[in-house]
Motif scaffolding. Structure first.
Motif, mmCIF file in Angstrom:
data_model
loop_
_atom_site.group_PDB
_atom_site.id
_atom_site.type_symbol
_atom_site.label_atom_id
_atom_site.label_comp_id
_atom_site.label_asym_id
_atom_site.label_seq_id
_atom_site.Cartn_x
_atom_site.Cartn_y
_atom_site.Cartn_z
ATOM 1 N N THR A 15 -7.070 3.930 3.893
ATOM 2 C CA THR A 15 -7.614 4.510 2.665
ATOM 3 C C THR A 15 -7.112 5.931 2.446
ATOM 4 O O THR A 15 -7.066 6.727 3.380
ATOM 5 C CB THR A 15 -9.158 4.556 2.720
ATOM 6 O OG1 THR A 15 -9.655 3.276 3.079
ATOM 7 C CG2 THR A 15 -9.743 4.959 1.393
ATOM 8 N N THR A 16 -6.745 6.220 1.215
ATOM 9 C CA THR A 16 -6.458 7.588 0.791
ATOM 10 C C THR A 16 -7.249 7.870 -0.479
ATOM 11 O O THR A 16 -7.681 6.956 -1.182
ATOM 12 C CB THR A 16 -4.952 7.809 0.501
ATOM 13 O OG1 THR A 16 -4.499 6.807 -0.393
ATOM 14 C CG2 THR A 16 -4.132 7.785 1.761
ATOM 15 N N LYS A 70 0.822 9.647 -5.046
ATOM 16 C CA LYS A 70 1.081 10.990 -4.527
ATOM 17 C C LYS A 70 1.949 11.786 -5.496
ATOM 18 O O LYS A 70 1.729 12.978 -5.709
ATOM 19 C CB LYS A 70 1.749 10.887 -3.155
ATOM 20 C CG LYS A 70 1.824 12.183 -2.411
ATOM 21 C CD LYS A 70 2.316 11.948 -0.988
ATOM 22 C CE LYS A 70 2.303 13.229 -0.198
ATOM 23 N NZ LYS A 70 2.619 13.016 1.216
ATOM 24 N N GLU A 72 -2.849 13.709 -0.802
ATOM 25 C CA GLU A 72 -4.011 12.856 -0.608
ATOM 26 C C GLU A 72 -4.952 13.456 0.433
ATOM 27 O O GLU A 72 -4.564 14.328 1.199
ATOM 28 C CB GLU A 72 -3.578 11.449 -0.178
ATOM 29 C CG GLU A 72 -3.003 11.368 1.220
ATOM 30 C CD GLU A 72 -1.509 11.655 1.333
ATOM 31 O OE1 GLU A 72 -0.936 11.277 2.352
ATOM 32 O OE2 GLU A 72 -0.911 12.272 0.429
ATOM 33 N N HIS A 107 -7.680 4.753 -3.017
ATOM 34 C CA HIS A 107 -6.685 3.700 -2.816
ATOM 35 C C HIS A 107 -6.854 3.131 -1.418
ATOM 36 O O HIS A 107 -6.911 3.890 -0.451
ATOM 37 C CB HIS A 107 -5.292 4.306 -2.988
ATOM 38 C CG HIS A 107 -4.167 3.363 -2.755
ATOM 39 N ND1 HIS A 107 -2.991 3.759 -2.162
ATOM 40 C CD2 HIS A 107 -4.010 2.041 -3.022
ATOM 41 C CE1 HIS A 107 -2.165 2.734 -2.085
ATOM 42 N NE2 HIS A 107 -2.761 1.679 -2.600
ATOM 43 N N GLU A 142 -6.203 8.397 7.651
ATOM 44 C CA GLU A 142 -5.751 7.335 6.743
ATOM 45 C C GLU A 142 -5.959 5.943 7.342
ATOM 46 O O GLU A 142 -6.431 5.032 6.680
ATOM 47 C CB GLU A 142 -4.275 7.548 6.409
ATOM 48 C CG GLU A 142 -3.714 6.561 5.429
ATOM 49 C CD GLU A 142 -2.282 6.888 5.024
ATOM 50 O OE1 GLU A 142 -1.816 6.281 4.053
ATOM 51 O OE2 GLU A 142 -1.645 7.747 5.668
ATOM 52 N N TYR A 173 -7.507 10.797 -3.893
ATOM 53 C CA TYR A 173 -6.887 11.867 -4.672
ATOM 54 C C TYR A 173 -7.933 12.405 -5.631
ATOM 55 O O TYR A 173 -8.809 11.665 -6.085
ATOM 56 C CB TYR A 173 -5.691 11.342 -5.470
ATOM 57 C CG TYR A 173 -4.668 10.644 -4.608
ATOM 58 C CD1 TYR A 173 -3.574 11.326 -4.112
ATOM 59 C CD2 TYR A 173 -4.820 9.307 -4.276
ATOM 60 C CE1 TYR A 173 -2.642 10.688 -3.303
ATOM 61 C CE2 TYR A 173 -3.901 8.651 -3.474
ATOM 62 C CZ TYR A 173 -2.816 9.351 -2.981
ATOM 63 O OH TYR A 173 -1.913 8.721 -2.182
ATOM 64 N N TYR A 197 0.844 -1.200 0.000
ATOM 65 C CA TYR A 197 0.000 0.000 0.000
ATOM 66 C C TYR A 197 0.884 1.257 0.000
ATOM 67 O O TYR A 197 0.667 2.178 -0.791
ATOM 68 C CB TYR A 197 -0.921 -0.021 1.219
ATOM 69 C CG TYR A 197 -1.602 1.292 1.499
ATOM 70 C CD1 TYR A 197 -2.796 1.628 0.867
ATOM 71 C CD2 TYR A 197 -1.052 2.205 2.388
ATOM 72 C CE1 TYR A 197 -3.417 2.843 1.115
ATOM 73 C CE2 TYR A 197 -1.665 3.408 2.652
ATOM 74 C CZ TYR A 197 -2.845 3.731 2.015
ATOM 75 O OH TYR A 197 -3.454 4.933 2.262
ATOM 76 N N ASN A 198 1.887 1.280 0.874
ATOM 77 C CA ASN A 198 2.755 2.451 0.969
ATOM 78 C C ASN A 198 3.577 2.663 -0.295
ATOM 79 O O ASN A 198 3.807 3.804 -0.705
ATOM 80 C CB ASN A 198 3.652 2.349 2.210
ATOM 81 C CG ASN A 198 2.874 2.618 3.482
ATOM 82 O OD1 ASN A 198 1.981 3.451 3.522
ATOM 83 N ND2 ASN A 198 3.215 1.886 4.531
ATOM 84 N N LYS A 236 1.135 4.087 -2.794
ATOM 85 C CA LYS A 236 0.753 5.430 -2.331
ATOM 86 C C LYS A 236 1.796 6.465 -2.769
ATOM 87 O O LYS A 236 1.441 7.560 -3.201
ATOM 88 C CB LYS A 236 0.600 5.426 -0.814
ATOM 89 C CG LYS A 236 0.284 6.777 -0.221
ATOM 90 C CD LYS A 236 0.230 6.699 1.295
ATOM 91 C CE LYS A 236 0.312 8.073 1.893
ATOM 92 N NZ LYS A 236 0.398 8.036 3.347
ATOM 93 N N LYS A 237 3.083 6.131 -2.676
ATOM 94 C CA LYS A 237 4.145 7.056 -3.101
ATOM 95 C C LYS A 237 3.993 7.415 -4.575
ATOM 96 O O LYS A 237 4.162 8.566 -4.968
ATOM 97 C CB LYS A 237 5.520 6.436 -2.860
ATOM 98 C CG LYS A 237 5.950 6.434 -1.427
ATOM 99 C CD LYS A 237 7.319 5.784 -1.283
ATOM 100 C CE LYS A 237 7.655 5.562 0.175
ATOM 101 N NZ LYS A 237 8.892 4.795 0.349
#
Length: 192
Positions: free
Chosen positions: A139-140, A99, A105, A156, A112, A142, A91-92, A95-96
Motif C-alpha cells: 500500500t502507498t 508518483k 508517496e 493505492h 510499503e 498520496y 501495482y508498480n 505506482k509510477k
C-alpha cells in the motif's frame, strides 16, 4: 486586452484541474453522471459504477455519494494473472504514474510492503502467493488538496485473501468521507 487574456488563461487553467477525472468532490450524482465518459454499468441510489481502461488496464470505476455529494471513488482493476506476481508488476506500473502526478508517496502501515505473516517473505517468487492468502499487503498513499480546500487522499494497494487478489486505487475527500462514515454509523445505531 492583456487583462482579458490573463483572466481567460487563468480561468481556463483552473477549470481544467478537477479533483478526480472531470469531477470535483462535492459534485452531485447527476453532475458526475453527465461528466463521466466511461461506460455506465451500474446505477444505485448512492453509487455509480463504470467500466473502462486506465493506465493500460481494464478497470471498474465506482463513485460513491452521500447526500447527493461525491466523496469517494475507486478504480478496481480487472486484470487476472496466472503468475500472481503479475499483480505486483501492475501495482508498480500504476505506482509510477501516481508518483509522477502526486509526488512522493507515504506508507499507511509504516512501510510499503506490510507482512502479516512472513512465511513467503524470503522468496520473491512466492510473494504473489503471499498476497493471495493475505500474508502480504502492499500500500502507498498520496496527499493533495481538493478544489474545495479539503484534504484529499489517494490510497493505492494490492491485497488478497482466500486466493483472490485485489488491485485498487481509492480517491477521497477526507472531510466528506468522515461526514459520510459518521452518518452511516448513526444510521447503524438505529438498528440496535
Amino acid at each position: 486586452m492583456r487583462k482579458l487574456f490573463i483572466v481567460l488563461f487563468v480561468t481556463t487553467v483552473f477549470a481544467q484541474n478537477s479533483d478526480f477525472r472531470k469531477v470535483d468532490f462535492g459534485d452531485s450524482y447527476e453532475s458526475v453522471k453527465d461528466k463521466e465518459t466511461m461506460k455506465l454499468v451500474l446505477e444505485r441510489e448512492n453509487t455509480l459504477m463504470y467500466e473502462g481502461n486506465v493506465g493500460g488496464m481494464d478497470t471498474y470505476l465506482v463513485y460513491n455519494f452521500h447526500n447527493d455529494s461525491f466523496y469517494l471513488s475507486s478504480y478496481m482493476f480487472k486484470k487476472e494473472h496466472t503468475n500472481r506476481n503479475g499483480f505486483i508488476d501492475d501495482y508498480n506500473s500504476i505506482k509510477k504514474l501516481l508518483k509522477k502526478k502526486y509526488g512522493e508517496e507515504t506508507f499507511p502501515f509504516g512501510k510499503e510492503y506490510w507482512w502479516k505473516n512472513d512465511l513467503y517473505q524470503d522468496d520473491y517468487e512466492d510473494w504473489g502467493m503471499a498476497l493471495a492468502v493475505g500474508h502480504l499487503q502492499i500500500t502507498t498513499s498520496y496527499s493533495s488538496k481538493a478544489k474545495n480546500g479539503n484534504d484529499m487522499e489517494i490510497r493505492h494497494g494490492v491485497t488478497g485473501s482466500n486466493y483472490s487478489i485485489s488491485h485498487v486505487i481509492m480517491y477521497y475527500d477526507k472531510k466528506l468521507k468522515e461526514i459520510a462514515n459518521s452518518a452511516k454509523e448513526e444510521s447503524s445505531l438505529d438498528d440496535f
